[in-house]
Design a protein around this motif. Sequence first.
Motif, PDB file in Angstrom:
ATOM      1  N   MET A   1       1.097  -1.435   0.303  1.00 54.74           N
ATOM      2  CA  MET A   1       0.179   0.012   0.189  1.00 54.74           C
ATOM      3  C   MET A   1       0.760   1.263   0.022  1.00 54.74           C
ATOM      4  O   MET A   1       0.794   2.085  -0.786  1.00 54.74           O
ATOM      5  CB  MET A   1      -1.217  -0.049   1.611  1.00 54.74           C
ATOM      6  N   LEU A   2       2.069   1.517   1.085  1.00 58.24           N
ATOM      7  CA  LEU A   2       2.480   2.426   0.809  1.00 58.24           C
ATOM      8  C   LEU A   2       3.377   2.836  -0.186  1.00 58.24           C
ATOM      9  O   LEU A   2       3.400   3.869  -0.675  1.00 58.24           O
ATOM     10  CB  LEU A   2       3.510   2.218   2.302  1.00 58.24           C
ATOM     11  N   ASP A   3       4.089   1.184  -0.683  1.00 57.79           N
ATOM     12  CA  ASP A   3       4.805   1.821  -2.027  1.00 57.79           C
ATOM     13  C   ASP A   3       3.923   2.188  -3.240  1.00 57.79           C
ATOM     14  O   ASP A   3       4.424   2.885  -4.275  1.00 57.79           O
ATOM     15  CB  ASP A   3       5.066   0.030  -2.086  1.00 57.79           C
ATOM     16  N   HIS A   4       2.762   1.500  -3.166  1.00 58.98           N
ATOM     17  CA  HIS A   4       1.984   2.047  -4.379  1.00 58.98           C
ATOM     18  C   HIS A   4       1.446   4.038  -4.435  1.00 58.98           C
ATOM     19  O   HIS A   4       1.505   4.354  -4.871  1.00 58.98           O
ATOM     20  CB  HIS A   4       0.352   1.166  -4.077  1.00 58.98           C
ATOM     21  N   TYR A   6       3.364   5.875  -2.792  1.00 55.45           N
ATOM     22  CA  TYR A   6       4.286   6.691  -3.505  1.00 55.45           C
ATOM     23  C   TYR A   6       4.669   6.443  -5.168  1.00 55.45           C
ATOM     24  O   TYR A   6       5.414   7.689  -5.108  1.00 55.45           O
ATOM     25  CB  TYR A   6       6.288   5.329  -2.872  1.00 55.45           C
ATOM     26  N   ARG A   7       4.626   5.117  -5.940  1.00 51.98           N
ATOM     27  CA  ARG A   7       4.700   5.466  -6.818  1.00 51.98           C
ATOM     28  C   ARG A   7       3.776   6.754  -7.542  1.00 51.98           C
ATOM     29  O   ARG A   7       3.920   6.891  -8.411  1.00 51.98           O
ATOM     30  CB  ARG A   7       4.272   3.832  -7.070  1.00 51.98           C
ATOM     31  N   PHE A   8       2.239   6.481  -6.938  1.00 51.26           N
ATOM     32  CA  PHE A   8       1.374   7.474  -7.494  1.00 51.26           C
ATOM     33  C   PHE A   8       1.586   8.807  -7.057  1.00 51.26           C
ATOM     34  O   PHE A   8       1.564   9.748  -7.756  1.00 51.26           O
ATOM     35  CB  PHE A   8      -0.173   7.685  -6.441  1.00 51.26           C
ATOM     36  N   THR A   9       2.476   9.247  -6.020  1.00 48.08           N
ATOM     37  CA  THR A   9       2.578  10.587  -5.291  1.00 48.08           C
ATOM     38  C   THR A   9       3.934  10.875  -6.230  1.00 48.08           C
ATOM     39  O   THR A   9       3.658  12.339  -6.414  1.00 48.08           O
ATOM     40  CB  THR A   9       3.079  10.370  -3.843  1.00 48.08           C
ATOM     41  N   ARG A  10       4.845  10.346  -6.285  1.00 47.68           N
ATOM     42  CA  ARG A  10       5.503  11.067  -7.292  1.00 47.68           C
ATOM     43  C   ARG A  10       5.433  10.942  -8.456  1.00 47.68           C
ATOM     44  O   ARG A  10       6.294  11.888  -9.772  1.00 47.68           O
ATOM     45  CB  ARG A  10       6.817   9.579  -6.668  1.00 47.68           C
ATOM     46  N   THR A  11       4.278  10.876  -9.292  1.00 46.25           N
ATOM     47  CA  THR A  11       4.259  10.706 -10.808  1.00 46.25           C
ATOM     48  C   THR A  11       3.920  12.617 -10.482  1.00 46.25           C
ATOM     49  O   THR A  11       2.957  12.794  -9.662  1.00 46.25           O
ATOM     50  CB  THR A  11       3.435  10.606 -11.151  1.00 46.25           C
ATOM     51  N   THR A  12       3.941  13.560 -11.523  1.00 41.27           N
ATOM     52  CA  THR A  12       2.878  14.670 -11.099  1.00 41.27           C
ATOM     53  C   THR A  12       1.343  14.584 -11.083  1.00 41.27           C
ATOM     54  O   THR A  12       0.631  15.612 -10.737  1.00 41.27           O
ATOM     55  CB  THR A  12       3.633  15.684 -13.194  1.00 41.27           C
ATOM     56  N   PRO A  13       0.799  13.578 -12.419  1.00 39.68           N
ATOM     57  CA  PRO A  13      -0.749  13.780 -12.390  1.00 39.68           C
ATOM     58  C   PRO A  13      -0.835  13.139 -11.038  1.00 39.68           C
ATOM     59  O   PRO A  13      -2.117  13.942 -10.217  1.00 39.68           O
ATOM     60  CB  PRO A  13      -0.601  13.106 -13.222  1.00 39.68           C
ATOM     61  N   MET A 217      -6.159   6.856 -12.315  1.00 41.70           N
ATOM     62  CA  MET A 217      -4.354   6.782 -12.223  1.00 41.70           C
ATOM     63  C   MET A 217      -3.800   5.629 -11.846  1.00 41.70           C
ATOM     64  O   MET A 217      -3.091   5.434 -11.414  1.00 41.70           O
ATOM     65  CB  MET A 217      -4.407   8.502 -11.737  1.00 41.70           C
ATOM     66  N   TRP A 218      -4.692   5.626  -9.999  1.00 41.32           N
ATOM     67  CA  TRP A 218      -3.864   4.698  -9.154  1.00 41.32           C
ATOM     68  C   TRP A 218      -3.936   3.090  -9.794  1.00 41.32           C
ATOM     69  O   TRP A 218      -3.306   3.207  -9.108  1.00 41.32           O
ATOM     70  CB  TRP A 218      -5.003   4.689  -7.370  1.00 41.32           C
ATOM     71  N   ASN A 219      -5.003   3.299 -10.088  1.00 38.07           N
ATOM     72  CA  ASN A 219      -4.927   1.588 -10.842  1.00 38.07           C
ATOM     73  C   ASN A 219      -3.496   1.145 -12.055  1.00 38.07           C
ATOM     74  O   ASN A 219      -2.920   0.078 -12.283  1.00 38.07           O
ATOM     75  CB  ASN A 219      -6.321   0.587 -11.453  1.00 38.07           C
ATOM     76  N   ALA A 220      -3.278   2.659 -12.637  1.00 40.49           N
ATOM     77  CA  ALA A 220      -2.351   2.609 -13.394  1.00 40.49           C
ATOM     78  C   ALA A 220      -1.158   2.663 -13.597  1.00 40.49           C
ATOM     79  O   ALA A 220      -0.353   2.296 -14.037  1.00 40.49           O
ATOM     80  CB  ALA A 220      -2.592   3.307 -14.571  1.00 40.49           C
ATOM     81  N   VAL A 221      -0.785   2.794 -12.102  1.00 39.97           N
ATOM     82  CA  VAL A 221       0.518   2.773 -11.544  1.00 39.97           C
ATOM     83  C   VAL A 221       0.803   1.546 -10.949  1.00 39.97           C
ATOM     84  O   VAL A 221       0.060   1.065 -10.103  1.00 39.97           O
ATOM     85  CB  VAL A 221       0.841   4.336 -10.317  1.00 39.97           C
TER      86      VAL A 221
END
Length: 221
Positions: A1-4, A6-13, A217-221
Motif C-alpha cells: 500500500m505504501l509502495d503504491h 509512493y509510486r502514485f504521488t511521485r508522478t506529477t498527475p 490513475m492509482w490503478n495505472a501506476v
Amino acid sequence: MLDHLYRFTRTTPGLEKTLRLVQSFCVLALQIPTLENESISRFNVAKTQFALTRRFLRFFNFIDCFNKAFALLGSPSSAQNNVIKTVIEISKWSCFGCYFLLEDLTLLHATSIYPNPYNKAILTEANKFWFYALGFSILGAAFDIIFSSASSASKTKDEKEKKEAPSINRFSLLKRMLCVDACDLLIPGTFLGWIEMGQLGVGVGMVVSTLVSGWDMWNAV
C-alpha cells in the motif's frame, strides 16, 4: 500500500490529484456553519495555496493539449475515422490548451510578483475555455457511447462472444462523463455565473471528480 502510494504521488498527475483532493476538502470545510473565524481564515489560506501549487504542476499542460490537437489535424488515420468525432476531439484539446495557457498568464499576479490589471478578464476567458473543453469532452463521450452501442448491435456471431468488451468501454465512458467531466463543469460554470450552484455542491462535485479520476490513475501506476 505504501509502495503504491509512493509510486502514485511521485508522478506529477498523481501529486496534482492528491493536492486537489485536499483542496476540495478545504472547500467543503468552509461550508461548515459553526466554523470559527480563525478556522475559516486558515482553510481559506490552505485552499488558495493548494490551488496555487497545483497551477505550478500543470504549468506546461498547454503544450500537451495543443500537441494532441495538432496530431489529430495531421494524422492520416483521422481522415479515415468519423469526421465529427475528430472535430470534437480537436475542439476539446484546443480549448483545454487555451485554458491552461491563459491560466499561466495570471500566475505572476497570483504569486504577487507582478500585479496584472487584466487578471480577472484573463481568468474569465480561461474559465470559458475550460467550460467549453469539458462540454466537448462530454459530447465526445456521449458520441462514443451512442455509436459503440449501434456498432455492437451489428456485430457478427463470433464478435458477439466478446460482447463484454464494448460494455466495459461504455461504462468507463459513462463514468468519465458523469462523475468527472460533469462534476468538473460545476467549477467554471459557477465562476462564470452560468450554473447556479452553491460552494457545497461545487466541493462535493470536486471530491467526486478527483476520487474517480484519481482512482483510475492509482490503478495505472
